[in-house]
Design an enzyme around this catalytic site. Structure first.
Site, mmCIF file in Angstrom:
data_model
loop_
_atom_site.group_PDB
_atom_site.id
_atom_site.type_symbol
_atom_site.label_atom_id
_atom_site.label_comp_id
_atom_site.label_asym_id
_atom_site.label_seq_id
_atom_site.Cartn_x
_atom_site.Cartn_y
_atom_site.Cartn_z
ATOM 1 N N GLU B 226 0.868 -1.183 0.000
ATOM 2 C CA GLU B 226 0.000 0.000 0.000
ATOM 3 C C GLU B 226 0.898 1.224 0.000
ATOM 4 O O GLU B 226 2.064 1.125 0.313
ATOM 5 C CB GLU B 226 -0.832 0.100 1.297
ATOM 6 C CG GLU B 226 -1.570 -1.105 1.711
ATOM 7 C CD GLU B 226 -2.000 -0.991 3.179
ATOM 8 O OE1 GLU B 226 -2.279 0.129 3.646
ATOM 9 O OE2 GLU B 226 -2.043 -2.034 3.835
ATOM 10 N N LYS B 228 2.430 4.569 1.553
ATOM 11 C CA LYS B 228 2.661 5.041 2.915
ATOM 12 C C LYS B 228 2.243 6.495 2.961
ATOM 13 O O LYS B 228 2.843 7.340 2.308
ATOM 14 C CB LYS B 228 4.140 4.906 3.277
ATOM 15 C CG LYS B 228 4.412 5.310 4.711
ATOM 16 C CD LYS B 228 5.872 5.176 5.069
ATOM 17 C CE LYS B 228 6.111 5.512 6.525
ATOM 18 N NZ LYS B 228 5.255 6.528 7.114
ATOM 19 N N ARG B 233 -0.414 8.715 12.655
ATOM 20 C CA ARG B 233 -0.971 7.391 12.882
ATOM 21 C C ARG B 233 -2.078 7.498 13.924
ATOM 22 O O ARG B 233 -1.919 8.183 14.934
ATOM 23 C CB ARG B 233 0.159 6.495 13.410
ATOM 24 C CG ARG B 233 -0.192 5.033 13.591
ATOM 25 C CD ARG B 233 0.008 4.280 12.311
ATOM 26 N NE ARG B 233 -0.275 2.861 12.480
ATOM 27 C CZ ARG B 233 0.632 1.951 12.748
ATOM 28 N NH1 ARG B 233 1.899 2.296 12.893
ATOM 29 N NH2 ARG B 233 0.306 0.667 12.861
ATOM 30 N N ARG B 248 -0.610 7.980 17.854
ATOM 31 C CA ARG B 248 0.430 7.022 18.178
ATOM 32 C C ARG B 248 1.146 7.402 19.465
ATOM 33 O O ARG B 248 1.674 6.570 20.165
ATOM 34 C CB ARG B 248 1.439 6.957 17.037
ATOM 35 C CG ARG B 248 2.235 5.698 17.078
ATOM 36 C CD ARG B 248 3.338 5.782 16.071
ATOM 37 N NE ARG B 248 4.607 5.921 16.756
ATOM 38 C CZ ARG B 248 5.727 6.173 16.153
ATOM 39 N NH1 ARG B 248 5.751 6.371 14.850
ATOM 40 N NH2 ARG B 248 6.845 6.267 16.839
ATOM 41 N N GLU B 278 -4.230 6.152 9.087
ATOM 42 C CA GLU B 278 -3.497 7.409 9.073
ATOM 43 C C GLU B 278 -4.493 8.564 9.062
ATOM 44 O O GLU B 278 -5.377 8.605 8.198
ATOM 45 C CB GLU B 278 -2.638 7.458 7.797
ATOM 46 C CG GLU B 278 -1.478 8.403 7.872
ATOM 47 C CD GLU B 278 -0.265 7.808 8.584
ATOM 48 O OE1 GLU B 278 -0.319 6.641 9.003
ATOM 49 O OE2 GLU B 278 0.723 8.546 8.724
ATOM 50 N N LYS B 400 8.541 -0.439 5.950
ATOM 51 C CA LYS B 400 8.238 0.796 5.226
ATOM 52 C C LYS B 400 9.360 1.012 4.220
ATOM 53 O O LYS B 400 10.538 0.795 4.532
ATOM 54 C CB LYS B 400 8.057 1.986 6.164
ATOM 55 C CG LYS B 400 9.155 2.237 7.149
ATOM 56 C CD LYS B 400 8.788 3.421 8.029
ATOM 57 C CE LYS B 400 9.876 3.636 9.076
ATOM 58 N NZ LYS B 400 9.492 4.630 10.067
#
Ligand code: ZN
Ligand code: ZN
Lengths: 341, 532
Positions: B226, B228, B233, B248, B278, B400
């Protein structure tokens, strides 16, 4: 002050025009009076040297056996071209002196490096009254307050003992001239064997004849086995931090003995496991005390936080100025901390 | 305070994680429960409100030390840490206090509404009853800047050892909006809460930057990819009719993003769920630059205008809980299927599905990765289809794969003394680019150099100072640095008119003369390129 000052600063160092001699010059000169044998004060290449007796062995070792060196006792009165000169204990390292210069009743004092604490190795500091005092101020900030040395050595012994119990060496970084001997004087040698880096081993050999306590140790060589070191204290100069020399000693706990260890950031930056606050320089209180005892009207500051310390002295009613010198003060390793002098 | 100070010293004196955990476990075994709770709270970043202003602390400390304020300030610039400076200048302690950490926290809390004179007396008394190290810790409590080199992970490990409990369980119990004043160590970590906290989030699973060739990951069919997204987050929790949004940083941010509680934009279904995704500034089917989101982050009350200017969505990419059932142990592909179904059913403009990227070769994926900026993404996320949802940063299942940073060569024109580990070193720099014959500052950066390089730059700064302003020096514009950054946007707050995202030094350009540094036009071109 009227007329030419008794001592001036020029490109070579601190100069006395009346007596035609220098004190701790940083370039070769005809006649050099030396406060003490540290490399930034006792430099190579001058024609004649004059120093305290206690400095002789190290100066000959570092500057060459054949230097022309005359020595004096503390408090012995000399006259150089009509200028009265005498050396007085500075408490910094063996043989270290404050140099007193007098002409027609006006007295100047060059402290060199000094501390007021009696470390049991150097001859204890004696204050000298003067009109103008040229003082170091390596640690001239109120955040530098040394803990008493007994508690520091207790902590060093404790650290060594804990490491020995865990089966790893204790690598302690300390100046080879001064601090290393001070550590020998105060450690508990029942804990384990003491090893040294060559630089310290050599200094100790030279200083043993003029020292009343045991400076013996085993030198680290290529033959030294790791097994011998597992409960050992190894003393090395700060330049050996992270060197290939020290890598061979692993596993060890790294300790640094320095006044800079009073700053948490300085210790963390070097990834030392332990920082021991131990300096052969005066802390904030001692600097102020020494000045009070010497009762100068004028003060010239060198090494360290000269700008800040000078402003503080002026606030206190002294007539103080700073001078740029090439003295480096205490450094944790060669290139750092000393940069801003 | 003794136990806690001892813990602090031990942790401060070692770089070994093992030793830190050991020290923490020992502290937990020895200290009273109340102190343990406070220690956990402080290390988890829960700060009590400041009861004293730092300016007052400086004045009182200087007065008690018998030094003028300017001397205190100059000392602070050298030391780089206020708590340490105060601890060091004060005279030696007169008596030894036996107050525990928890008692000190109460002591400070009660000070809050006292007149200044009372505060001064209380703080001075406290200082004089503590040893230098205790003072340092006490000052950190006062100033609220407690960092101890203890990560959440390390703390969880120590707590799990001490409690003899599973690490994931401990991590979960630590999350949420608890306050040390309102709970106890037992309640928080030992007793199983019958009344389940409806707002409690799960610990986030964090990915590492891909540190090898993508080919080495094996079959493309084992992986999902996917984009980023460049937002913050978040976890969106819907349980029994309540809705909570967590960042986060374990902050409850529901109120700051009213679009999720607005019934018009999100009609809550029958189903309970916990979404991971996100929080992204988003309009007309496209993400907006991160700077847009920044206007929302600090703001507690959000007006209509802000909502129009900086609308956000949740770009959902994982489903952690569905109708009360913890799904974290099921494979990603199963969670993904359920997620797609749920997002579809919710049918809300503020909850978007992070789309999977079709790819049949790593080479093709790499092309997409390199061009990720075109779709306003930072790169690509790779998730192993079989992977469960883990806790914290773990290697292997999620990666990532960020695009290479943007680069600009700038000239250093200011340097500032660092703090903490870098106190005494000039370690924070300001860089400039050319606008005609003038150097215009465009960014600050302080990370990216090795210790050795930093010492070199430090020496350069000291030898090439033009002027001093407190801890800052202007320097001769001679050294050129390559600055790397992740994004760039227009900004009216900066003289240069641009703001960079995550700027850091990538290297010193010894090979370049100042005249060869980039121009302001080059930065503007970058913005054009990205905003297209
Ligand atoms: Zn010296
Ligand atoms: Zn010196």
């Amino acid at each position: 002050m009227t007329g030419l000052p008794l001592l001036t600063f020029n490109d070579n160092g601190i100069y006395c025009p009346k007596g035609d001699f220098y004190i701790d010059p940083w370039r070769p000169v005809k006649k050099a009076l030396i406060t003490h044998a540290h490399a930034d004060h006792a430099r190579f290449g001058s024609d004649h040297y004059l120093a305290n007796k206690g400095s002789e062995a190290i100066m000959r070792y570092r500057l060459g056996d054949d230097i022309k060196l005359e020595t004096v006792e503390y408090n012995e009165k000399l006259s150089i071209n009509g200028v009265k000169v005498s050396f007085h204990p500075a408490g910094h390292i063996i043989g270290s002196a404050q140099i007193r210069v007098e002409y027609k009743g006006e007295i100047w004092l060059v402290t060199g490096d000094y501390k007021l604490t009696d470390d049991g190795v150097a001859e204890a500091f004696e204050p000298v009254k003067c009109n103008t005092m040229i003082t170091e101020c390596t640690f001239g900030l109120p955040v530098f307050n040394w803990p008493d040395q007994e508690s520091v050595f207790d902590a060093i012994n404790q650290w060594w003992q804990n490491n020995a119990r865990e089966g790893k060496a204790s690598l302690l970084m300390a100046y080879s001239l001064g601090k290393a001997q001070r550590i020998f004087r105060h450690i508990n040698r029942d804990i384990g064997p003491v090893y040294t880096h060559g630089a310290i081993f050599n200094s100790n050999e030279i200083l043993q004849p003029q020292t009343s306590f045991d400076l013996s140790s085993q030198r680290i060589t290529s033959e030294t086995k790791k097994a011998e070191l597992k409960n050992a204290l190894i003393i090395a100069p700060p330049s050996a931090i992270n060197s290939s020399w020290s890598k061979k000693l692993k596993p060890y706990s790294l300790g640094i003995a320095s006044g800079w260890m009073a700053l948490r950031g300085a210790r963390r930056r070097r990834a030392a496991d332990r920082g021991f606050i131990l300096s052969d320089h005066a802390d904030w209180k001692e600097l102020n005390e020494a000045i009070q005892l010497s009762q100068p009207e004028n003060i010239i500051t060198t090494h360290g936080y000269t700008d800040i310390f000078t402003k503080w002295l002026n606030d206190q009613g002294y007539n103080a100025v700073q001078e740029k010198t090439l003295y480096t003060g205490e450094m944790v390793d060669e290139k750092e901390e000393g940069g801003e002098k | 305070m003794r136990y806690f100070t001892h813990l602090f010293l031990t942790i401060d004196q070692t770089n070994s994680t093992l030793k830190k955990v050991e020290a923490f476990v020992r502290f937990l075994d020895e200290a009273p429960d109340n102190d343990k709770l406070w220690a956990v709270a402080l290390l988890a970043g829960k700060r009590p409100k400041r009861s004293v202003r730092t300016n007052q602390l400086r004045e009182w400390a200087a007065e008690l030390a018998g030094i003028p304020l300017w001397l205190f300030e100059d000392s602070y610039h050298v030391v780089g840490d206020l708590a340490e400076t105060i601890a060091s200048v004060l005279p030696a302690d007169e008596s030894q206090s036996d107050r525990s950490l928890a008692e000190w926290m109460t002591y400070l809390k009660e000070l809050k509404d006292q007149p200044d004179e009372e505060k001064k007396i209380a703080i001075s008394e406290a200082w004089l009853s503590l040893s230098k190290h205790e003072r340092f810790v006490f000052n950190k409590l006062l100033t609220g800047g407690f960092r101890m080199g203890v990560s959440q992970k390390l703390m969880v490990r120590a707590l799990s050892k001490h409690l003899n409990e599973d690490e994931n369980m401990v991590a979960h119990r630590l999350m949420g909006n608890w306050k040390p004043e309102e709970t106890s160590f037992k309640k928080l970590l030992v007793e199983k809460d019958a009344e389940e906290d409806l707002s409690k989030p799960y610990p986030f699973y964090l990915a590492y930057q891909l540190d090898k060739e993508a080919e080495e990951l094996g079959n493309t069919t084992d992986w999902n990819a996917e984009y980023k997204w460049d937002g913050i987050r978040g976890q969106l929790i819907h349980r029994k009719g309540t809705l909570h949004l967590w960042s986060r940083g374990e902050e409850l941010i529901t109120e700051r993003f009213p679009e999720f509680t607005d019934k018009n934009s999100l009609k809550i279904a029958e189903q309970d769920f916990v979404l991971d995704g996100e929080i992204l500034p988003f309009r007309d089917g496209e993400p907006l630059p991160f700077q847009v989101l920044q206007t929302r982050i600090g703001r507690k009350k959000v007006g209509k205008k802000t909502l129009e200017k900086a609308p956000v969505i949740l770009m959902a990419y994982d489903l952690l809980e569905l109708n009360g059932k913890d799904l974290r142990h099921t494979p990603f592909s199963e969670r993904r299927a359920k997620l797609e179904k749920l997002v579809n059913e919710l049918n809300s403009p503020v909850i978007q599905l992070s789309k999977l990227i079709e790819f049949d070769s790593w080479k093709k994926l790499q092309e997409l990765q390199e061009n990720a900026r075109e779709v306003k993404a930072e790169g690509i996320m790779l998730k192993q289809k079989r992977s469960p949802y883990l806790v914290g940063r773990k290697k292997g299942d999620w990666w990532k794969w960020k695009v290479d940073p943007l680069l600009i060569d700038g000239v250093m024109i200011y340097a500032m003394r660092g703090h903490g580990r870098r106190a005494n070193l000039y370690s924070d720099y300001t860089f400039a680019v050319w606008k005609g014959n003038e150097l215009i500052p465009f960014t600050k950066a302080y990370s990216g150099l090795t210790d050795k390089e930093m010492r070199e730059v430090d020496r350069f700064v000291k030898q090439n100072t033009i002027e001093r302003f407190g801890p800052v020096r202007s320097v001769e514009p001679e050294m050129v640095f390559e600055i790397a950054f992740e994004g760039i946007a227009r900004s009216s707050r900066h003289k240069s008119g641009v703001a960079l995202r995550f700027p850091r030094i990538s290297r010193i350009r010894y090979d370049k003369k100042p005249a060869e540094a980039n121009k302001l036009e080059d930065l503007e071109d970058l913005i054009e390129m990205i905003e297209g």
